[in-house]
Scaffold this motif. Structure first.
Motif, PDB file in Angstrom:
ATOM      1  N   LEU A  32       0.870  -1.249   0.225  1.00  0.00           N
ATOM      2  CA  LEU A  32      -0.012  -0.020   0.127  1.00  0.00           C
ATOM      3  C   LEU A  32       0.976   1.276  -0.180  1.00  0.00           C
ATOM      4  CD1 LEU A  32      -2.916  -1.121   2.595  1.00  0.00           C
ATOM      5  CD2 LEU A  32      -2.871  -0.807  -0.075  1.00  0.00           C
ATOM      6  N   LYS A  33       2.031   1.283   0.821  1.00  0.00           N
ATOM      7  CA  LYS A  33       3.022   2.232   0.864  1.00  0.00           C
ATOM      8  C   LYS A  33       3.462   2.472  -0.648  1.00  0.00           C
ATOM      9  CE  LYS A  33       4.668   2.488   5.438  1.00  0.00           C
ATOM     10  NZ  LYS A  33       5.791   2.275   6.101  1.00  0.00           N
ATOM     11  N   HIS A  34       3.723   1.417  -1.280  1.00  0.00           N
ATOM     12  CA  HIS A  34       4.372   1.442  -2.497  1.00  0.00           C
ATOM     13  C   HIS A  34       3.596   2.095  -3.664  1.00  0.00           C
ATOM     14  CE1 HIS A  34       7.051   0.530  -5.923  1.00  0.00           C
ATOM     15  NE2 HIS A  34       5.821  -0.133  -6.620  1.00  0.00           N
ATOM     16  N   LEU A  35       2.449   1.540  -3.338  1.00  0.00           N
ATOM     17  CA  LEU A  35       0.991   2.441  -4.269  1.00  0.00           C
ATOM     18  C   LEU A  35       0.884   3.639  -4.173  1.00  0.00           C
ATOM     19  CD1 LEU A  35      -1.624  -0.453  -4.056  1.00  0.00           C
ATOM     20  CD2 LEU A  35      -0.378   0.010  -6.196  1.00  0.00           C
ATOM     21  N   ARG A  36       1.060   4.268  -3.039  1.00  0.00           N
ATOM     22  CA  ARG A  36       0.691   5.616  -2.549  1.00  0.00           C
ATOM     23  C   ARG A  36       2.031   6.498  -3.186  1.00  0.00           C
ATOM     24  NH1 ARG A  36       1.578   6.935   3.107  1.00  0.00           N
ATOM     25  NH2 ARG A  36       3.648   6.956   2.625  1.00  0.00           N
ATOM     26  N   ASP A  37       3.259   5.907  -2.679  1.00  0.00           N
ATOM     27  CA  ASP A  37       4.552   6.570  -2.878  1.00  0.00           C
ATOM     28  C   ASP A  37       4.957   6.435  -4.307  1.00  0.00           C
ATOM     29  OD1 ASP A  37       4.112   7.387  -0.384  1.00  0.00           O
ATOM     30  OD2 ASP A  37       5.669   5.823   0.350  1.00  0.00           O
ATOM     31  N   GLU A  38       5.007   5.499  -5.052  1.00  0.00           N
ATOM     32  CA  GLU A  38       5.580   5.462  -6.106  1.00  0.00           C
ATOM     33  C   GLU A  38       4.820   4.768  -7.360  1.00  0.00           C
ATOM     34  OE1 GLU A  38       9.035   2.942  -5.409  1.00  0.00           O
ATOM     35  OE2 GLU A  38       9.265   3.671  -3.663  1.00  0.00           O
ATOM     36  N   GLY A  39       3.673   3.989  -7.108  1.00  0.00           N
ATOM     37  CA  GLY A  39       2.880   3.523  -8.117  1.00  0.00           C
ATOM     38  C   GLY A  39       1.725   4.461  -8.519  1.00  0.00           C
ATOM     39  N   GLY A  40       1.379   5.688  -8.096  1.00  0.00           N
ATOM     40  CA  GLY A  40       0.517   6.390  -8.392  1.00  0.00           C
ATOM     41  C   GLY A  40      -0.659   6.076  -8.120  1.00  0.00           C
ATOM     42  N   GLY A  41      -0.688   5.423  -6.944  1.00  0.00           N
ATOM     43  CA  GLY A  41      -2.075   4.973  -6.502  1.00  0.00           C
ATOM     44  C   GLY A  41      -2.908   5.851  -5.392  1.00  0.00           C
ATOM     45  N   GLY A  42      -2.285   6.877  -5.143  1.00  0.00           N
ATOM     46  CA  GLY A  42      -2.810   7.898  -4.305  1.00  0.00           C
ATOM     47  C   GLY A  42      -2.850   7.429  -2.952  1.00  0.00           C
ATOM     48  N   ASP A  43      -3.611   8.335  -2.284  1.00  0.00           N
ATOM     49  CA  ASP A  43      -4.313   7.870  -0.792  1.00  0.00           C
ATOM     50  C   ASP A  43      -5.207   6.792  -0.909  1.00  0.00           C
ATOM     51  OD1 ASP A  43      -4.916   7.882   1.843  1.00  0.00           O
ATOM     52  OD2 ASP A  43      -5.979  10.096   1.726  1.00  0.00           O
ATOM     53  N   LEU A  44      -4.855   5.767   0.088  1.00  0.00           N
ATOM     54  CA  LEU A  44      -5.804   4.699   0.238  1.00  0.00           C
ATOM     55  C   LEU A  44      -7.169   4.985   0.250  1.00  0.00           C
ATOM     56  CD1 LEU A  44      -6.113   1.514   0.212  1.00  0.00           C
ATOM     57  CD2 LEU A  44      -5.364   1.687   2.727  1.00  0.00           C
ATOM     58  N   ARG A  45      -7.470   5.807   1.300  1.00  0.00           N
ATOM     59  CA  ARG A  45      -8.733   6.334   1.457  1.00  0.00           C
ATOM     60  C   ARG A  45      -9.606   6.941   0.359  1.00  0.00           C
ATOM     61  NH1 ARG A  45      -6.967   9.584   6.759  1.00  0.00           N
ATOM     62  NH2 ARG A  45      -5.263   9.681   5.247  1.00  0.00           N
ATOM     63  N   SER A  46      -8.829   7.488  -0.777  1.00  0.00           N
ATOM     64  CA  SER A  46      -9.717   8.049  -1.646  1.00  0.00           C
ATOM     65  C   SER A  46     -10.326   6.686  -2.596  1.00  0.00           C
ATOM     66  CB  SER A  46      -8.627   8.712  -2.889  1.00  0.00           C
ATOM     67  OG  SER A  46      -7.562   7.783  -3.138  1.00  0.00           O
ATOM     68  N   PHE A  47      -9.973   5.863  -2.489  1.00  0.00           N
ATOM     69  CA  PHE A  47     -10.653   4.582  -3.094  1.00  0.00           C
ATOM     70  C   PHE A  47     -11.919   4.044  -2.414  1.00  0.00           C
ATOM     71  CE2 PHE A  47      -6.096   3.103  -4.318  1.00  0.00           C
ATOM     72  CZ  PHE A  47      -6.175   3.677  -5.508  1.00  0.00           C
ATOM     73  N   PHE A  48     -12.057   4.698  -1.023  1.00  0.00           N
ATOM     74  CA  PHE A  48     -13.121   4.423  -0.382  1.00  0.00           C
ATOM     75  C   PHE A  48     -13.958   5.602  -0.050  1.00  0.00           C
ATOM     76  CE2 PHE A  48      -9.974   0.737   0.340  1.00  0.00           C
ATOM     77  CZ  PHE A  48     -10.814  -0.262   0.011  1.00  0.00           C
ATOM     78  N   PRO A  49     -14.616   6.070  -0.788  1.00  0.00           N
ATOM     79  CA  PRO A  49     -15.179   7.420  -0.677  1.00  0.00           C
ATOM     80  C   PRO A  49     -16.507   7.242   0.300  1.00  0.00           C
ATOM     81  CG  PRO A  49     -15.931   6.785  -2.614  1.00  0.00           C
ATOM     82  CD  PRO A  49     -14.679   5.763  -2.360  1.00  0.00           C
ATOM     83  N   ILE A  50     -16.973   7.874   1.224  1.00  0.00           N
ATOM     84  CA  ILE A  50     -18.032   7.927   2.027  1.00  0.00           C
ATOM     85  C   ILE A  50     -19.421   8.003   1.294  1.00  0.00           C
ATOM     86  CG2 ILE A  50     -19.291   9.019   3.996  1.00  0.00           C
ATOM     87  CD1 ILE A  50     -16.238   9.653   5.116  1.00  0.00           C
ATOM     88  N   ARG A  51     -20.164   7.025   1.543  1.00  0.00           N
ATOM     89  CA  ARG A  51     -21.499   7.142   1.333  1.00  0.00           C
ATOM     90  C   ARG A  51     -22.405   7.580   1.997  1.00  0.00           C
ATOM     91  NH1 ARG A  51     -19.007   7.865  -3.551  1.00  0.00           N
ATOM     92  NH2 ARG A  51     -18.722   6.416  -4.588  1.00  0.00           N
ATOM     93  N   VAL A  52     -22.838   8.718   2.360  1.00  0.00           N
ATOM     94  CA  VAL A  52     -23.670   9.093   3.653  1.00  0.00           C
ATOM     95  C   VAL A  52     -25.137   8.356   3.380  1.00  0.00           C
ATOM     96  CG1 VAL A  52     -24.581  10.886   4.819  1.00  0.00           C
ATOM     97  CG2 VAL A  52     -22.538  11.164   3.705  1.00  0.00           C
ATOM     98  N   GLY A  53     -25.701   7.647   4.561  1.00  0.00           N
ATOM     99  CA  GLY A  53     -26.802   7.128   4.763  1.00  0.00           C
ATOM    100  C   GLY A  53     -27.513   7.910   5.552  1.00  0.00           C
ATOM    101  N   ASP A  54     -27.600   7.387   7.141  1.00  0.00           N
ATOM    102  CA  ASP A  54     -27.920   8.066   7.945  1.00  0.00           C
ATOM    103  C   ASP A  54     -27.281   9.091   8.958  1.00  0.00           C
ATOM    104  OD1 ASP A  54     -26.311   6.793   9.713  1.00  0.00           O
ATOM    105  OD2 ASP A  54     -27.839   5.416  10.713  1.00  0.00           O
ATOM    106  N   GLY A  55     -26.088   9.320   8.143  1.00  0.00           N
ATOM    107  CA  GLY A  55     -24.874  10.290   8.571  1.00  0.00           C
ATOM    108  C   GLY A  55     -24.643  10.273  10.240  1.00  0.00           C
ATOM    109  N   SER A  56     -24.792   8.929  10.827  1.00  0.00           N
ATOM    110  CA  SER A  56     -24.410   8.642  12.264  1.00  0.00           C
ATOM    111  C   SER A  56     -22.726   8.472  12.403  1.00  0.00           C
ATOM    112  CB  SER A  56     -25.262   8.038  12.849  1.00  0.00           C
ATOM    113  OG  SER A  56     -25.231   6.629  12.375  1.00  0.00           O
ATOM    114  N   ASN A  57     -22.340   8.030  11.458  1.00  0.00           N
ATOM    115  CA  ASN A  57     -20.830   7.398  11.556  1.00  0.00           C
ATOM    116  C   ASN A  57     -19.822   8.411  10.883  1.00  0.00           C
ATOM    117  OD1 ASN A  57     -21.707   5.066  12.867  1.00  0.00           O
ATOM    118  ND2 ASN A  57     -22.189   4.136  11.032  1.00  0.00           N
ATOM    119  N   ASN A  58     -20.093   9.476  10.371  1.00  0.00           N
ATOM    120  CA  ASN A  58     -19.169  10.573   9.885  1.00  0.00           C
ATOM    121  C   ASN A  58     -19.134  11.766  10.249  1.00  0.00           C
ATOM    122  OD1 ASN A  58     -17.812   8.648   7.575  1.00  0.00           O
ATOM    123  ND2 ASN A  58     -19.957   8.205   7.151  1.00  0.00           N
ATOM    124  N   SER A  59     -18.058  12.488  10.479  1.00  0.00           N
ATOM    125  CA  SER A  59     -18.037  13.734  10.812  1.00  0.00           C
ATOM    126  C   SER A  59     -18.351  14.742   9.849  1.00  0.00           C
ATOM    127  CB  SER A  59     -16.508  13.993  11.474  1.00  0.00           C
ATOM    128  OG  SER A  59     -16.334  15.509  11.505  1.00  0.00           O
TER     129      SER A  59
END
Length: 166
Positions: A32-59
């Protein structure tokens, strides 16, 4: 087993491991570090965007759920004025979005502009009865699959040229 050894996020967000630890999970974190730093994979979290439902678990202010950065970064003047900075999306929506949640009214200039832009962004937003979840931006189904993860890893490490693996 991963959480007790490497923390509540398993090292996935911080991409850090306890010193001297070896094993399969350390290889995953190194990849994962390699993907972020050298492989152009970006931030791991960017692959998992938040889908808001009831809004209780996110800031409301600190998670990326509207746009491509946290609202605290997009609207720093309004964030500085807010009385409740550590509020969930659900709690903010339930209380309502009004100047009553600010220490004082926005003044002219950038404060007024940010207030208007943020109000417009939130105008048509509604919660659902479903829980919040993470999406998977790599696949059109928005659901994680091993094949889509493999595709992004292969593309980052092998490039786009060469033979295709099926």
């Amino acid at each position: 087993m991963v959480k007790p050894l490497h923390g509540t996020d398993g090292g996935c967000y911080s991409l850090s491991l306890k010193t001297g630890w070896t094993g399969p999970w350390s290889k995953i974190i190194k990849m994962l570090k390699h993907l972020r730093d050298e492989g152009g994979g970006g931030d791991l979290r960017s692959f998992f965007p938040i889908r808001v439902g009831d809004g209780s678990n996110n800031s409301f202010w600190h998670d990326v759920w509207k746009g491509d950065q946290p609202l605290a970064v997009s609207f720093p003047r309004i964030y500085a004025l807010d009385i409740h900075r550590r509020v969930s999306i659900r709690d903010r929506v339930m209380v309502g979005w009004s100047v009553d949640s600010l220490r004082r009214l926005p003044r002219g200039g950038i404060e007024h502009t940010q207030w208007e832009e943020l109000s417009e962004l939130l105008r048509d937003f509604h919660l659902t009865s479903f829980p919040d979840r993470l999406g998977w931006s790599i696949d059109v189904s928005d659901s994680f699959s091993v094949s889509s993860a493999r595709f992004i890893i292969d593309r980052a490490l092998l490039g786009t040229g060469g033979c295709e693996i099926t």
